[in-house]
Design an enzyme around this catalytic site. Structure first.
Site, PDB file in Angstrom:
ATOM      1  N   LEU A 151       1.630  19.434   3.400  1.00  0.00           N
ATOM      2  CA  LEU A 151       2.132  19.214   2.040  1.00  0.00           C
ATOM      3  C   LEU A 151       1.014  18.642   1.190  1.00  0.00           C
ATOM      4  O   LEU A 151       0.691  17.469   1.299  1.00  0.00           O
ATOM      5  CB  LEU A 151       3.307  18.230   2.052  1.00  0.00           C
ATOM      6  CG  LEU A 151       4.523  18.592   2.913  1.00  0.00           C
ATOM      7  CD1 LEU A 151       5.571  17.470   2.844  1.00  0.00           C
ATOM      8  CD2 LEU A 151       5.134  19.912   2.452  1.00  0.00           C
ATOM      9  N   LYS A 178      -1.464  -1.845   1.289  1.00  0.00           N
ATOM     10  CA  LYS A 178      -2.126  -1.723   2.590  1.00  0.00           C
ATOM     11  C   LYS A 178      -1.936  -2.967   3.447  1.00  0.00           C
ATOM     12  O   LYS A 178      -1.705  -2.859   4.655  1.00  0.00           O
ATOM     13  CB  LYS A 178      -3.611  -1.428   2.375  1.00  0.00           C
ATOM     14  CG  LYS A 178      -3.847  -0.025   1.802  1.00  0.00           C
ATOM     15  CD  LYS A 178      -5.286   0.153   1.329  1.00  0.00           C
ATOM     16  CE  LYS A 178      -5.529   1.572   0.817  1.00  0.00           C
ATOM     17  NZ  LYS A 178      -6.822   1.690   0.125  1.00  0.00           N
TER      18      LYS A 178
END
Lengths: 451, 451
Positions: B8, B202
């Site tokens: 994708l 993160k």
């Protein structure tokens, strides 16, 4: 309990391993499924810092590696024998093996992995290089996607400690070594460390994983640090370098299958990621396409760090076994279940990222084929004419010089430091032979490569 | 072919991933068993640097995640939607997922992993943090044996590039940012990077893995780098520090379950392993018991590095599938076998070191509870009496000072730099409120934490 561990050795790493397995709280939940089932020791009477039920200790190591109840044998004895034979017997009896033994793997890896693959068992060795630093599994898993070009490691803590202190204190090799021995950072017989042999074992293992082939240990070129003088460290500093014992495996050129593998003290630019790895710390830098540079850094030795590598290998094996044989895994949930579980029937397909399937040997180029820069320090008798003579000798062999500096005097002798551009090592050595025969040259005081 | 990939997105990371899969020579042999079966793109007409058969490209992304022939969906679209919905649909259709999408995982990880565990599929995310640096798998595998105390990362390349250039050039934030945008190192809208939001995503992911629980993104305290001035970098340098945007997750104290998670510019001693991580490089330092400090270093972004993380995740999944379902793996050996293989029946037991099984949320302390050192730069009107007044304000709130220096003048105003000892952040802020109300104090020009 789920999985039964036979531990061979209860020294530094063995004790660290037992301590982790006996204190599972706050660690990965699978640690709870591991049972220290037998521990092989040399003497039952020795006082131990780790609390283990006396009945699991035995001096009969053979009985451990043949015990049908044991799933995984952990070899932390060190040395070549009986470690090698016990590992092979364990494999023959269908046991998975976790080892911290770089010496056995670098010498007998081919025999051991062939046996393991035939039997369908895993032999794991994260603890054999870099203590607790995860580098073996990343090389097998994350980095395997890359075309690796270079592996460069500071993989021996003793020599890195000595070189760091020599630099910080301006001291000479001999005195720092003596002090390191007194403090327990160097062995009474320091040969394996200071001559680079330990680092050679480790780079052979790393190269095998990085380049996907077996390595003959005798193909690894090896120089130690005893030739490095305080003067060299000082000149290197002035030139913008630090001196490190590097273990290097690299493709001779990008499209070549030929490798260069060597351990030698090396001048490293101060801005290089490995230049700030000091003291007993280790680091391994891997360069590949398309990842670029990746570095792994941490404590390269010690009970705790090395034991984490051992236990993580056990977890890796157990996690795969639970996928292949879910029933075995579930047994672990019932801690009160005292009935011994039969040993696992092994999956016919080994996990591609854990098993070692190398068939061929890598081709290693002789050191003369290496292309590198050199640093050389000469002691000469008769300064005014000498630089010209040195230059002529180098020029005649096609060695191009980056700098020639007369740095000072040692008694009657003038000291001249030369740094070359990239040159084929064979050519450089021919030039050195010519230089040694010059009347004006007293000696080559040191000879180091430059990264 | 063995395993069919639905990709994708064919942007930077998607193109890098395709390039690796299309050039298996010299990489791990399992790469040959991977087939790019469908690629979902926004436009079929856009020129591409990677050569793919046109018939595998489609703009119908939904058709990819529901295609019964596809084993693994690789989501490298970025952004929240449609990425989140496509991942969930892929899971609902029994597909394993590999994603580089830190934003989706940090916000919807709980929903995604719950769905994946129910369905018995893997969701892998090595590429979401640190580009090609292997850090997610090491945290799950090798480091899981440890009791982790701290994770500290330089995880945003744009801000590290800006801070490095500010330091090297003595330049101010605004001018370096403008230049970085011109050079393509910073986005036209740089908010997510410079305000620390990308780093917050993160560190939420890293903290979740390190501390074994889910993290609410809104609990992550976040400051960006726009407040950092050239003056601060210069003073830090004099004091022996560099300034880095650090993402930090740590236990508030050793025996506490309470975590502190924050992103903020931080003064870091020059000798710290993270201090020499410069430019677009990233590094993650993990501290645990018994491993001590371990650091992972490399390029934190870019097509090639990030794609290696994507493909290594695919290899990890495929290797486990081959153990669970050896027949599927063997199909890969017969490249001419054109018959579509049915989708895999998934193993009822997920691999313990790949799957995410966190059930609870970690408890995060408010920033006021943090105990840290501070650096503050004040502009004051009336120098002679002021240092005493500052000292009194700090003393009244129990803030102990390490140094107070009058560093120079900015026009009419005197500049005073203060570094504190460890202090509870709440107390420090109360002292600051007192100081701001002092007649002699013009402003708090900057306020940074010290590691």
């Amino acid at each position: 309990m789920g999985f039964k561990i036979g531990l061979l050795g209860l020294g530094t790493v063995g004790t660290g391993t037992a301590e982790i397995l006996l204190s599972p709280e706050g660690r990965h939940p699978v640690v709870r499924e591991l049972e220290i089932y037998r521990v092989g020791v040399r003497s039952l009477d020795k006082p131990r810092t780790v609390q283990l039920p006396p009945e699991i200790l035995t001096t009969d190591l053979e009985a451990i590696v043949t015990d049908p109840n044991i799933d995984i044998v952990v070899e932390v004895l060190g040395g070549l024998e009986p470690a090698r034979s016990l590992i092979l017997t364990a494999i023959a009896h269908g046991k998975h093996v976790v080892t911290a033994n770089k010496a056995v793997i670098s010498r007998f890896g081919s025999e051991i992995f062939t046996a393991a693959n035939e039997k369908g068992v895993y032999v794991m060795l994260e603890a054999s290089v870099g203590g607790g630093i995860p580098v073996i599994q990343p090389l097998k898993q994350a980095l395997g996607v890359n075309r690796i070009q270079t592996v460069i490691g500071i993989v021996n803590g003793t020599t890195n400690y000595i070189l760091t202190r020599m630099r910080d204190e301006g001291a000479d090799f001999g005195e720092v070594l003596a002090d390191a021995q007194r403090l327990g950072y160097a062995e009474a017989d320091p040969t394996a460390d200071v001559d680079g042999l330990d680092a050679a074992d480790k780079i052979a293992i790393l190269a095998s994983l990085a380049f996907g082939g077996r390595i003959k240990l005798e193909d690894v070129y090896c120089e130690g640090i005893s030739q490095v003088g305080a003067a060299d460290i000082a000149y290197a500093e002035k030139l913008g370098f630090v001196i490190k014992l590097l273990a290097i495996a690299k493709k001779l050129d990008v499209n070549s299958e030929l490798l260069s593998i060597r351990v030698n003290p090396t001048l490293l630019p101060k801005t290089h990621p490995l230049a700030s790895v000091n003291g007993v710390y280790n680091a391994i830098l891997v360069e590949g396409e398309p990842i670029g540079q990746v570095m792994f850094y941490g404590r390269g030795a010690g009970a705790g760090p090395t034991a984490t590598a051992v236990v993580s290998d056990i977890l890796n094996i157990v996690s795969v076994l639970k996928v292949a044989e879910p029933e075995k895994g579930r047994a672990g949930e019932n801690v009160d279940n005292a009935a011994p579980t039969p040993p696992l029937p092994h999956s016919p397909t080994l996990h591609s990222l854990l098993a070692c399937s190398h068939q061929h040997y890598c081709q290693i180029a002789p050191i003369e084929e290496l292309v590198t820069r050199f640093y050389a320090r000469f002691l000469t008798k008769d300064f005014p004419g000498v630089i010209g003579k040195l230059g002529t000798c180098f020029g005649d062999r096609g060695v191009s010089l980056e700098s020639v500096v007369q740095t000072g005097f040692q008694g009657e002798l003038a000291e001249i430091v030369v740094v070359t551009h990239d040159v084929r090592e064979g050519n450089f050595r021919l030039a050195l032979d010519d230089i040694r025969s010059l009347e004006a040259v007293d000696s080559v005081a040191s000879l180091l490569r430059v990264l």
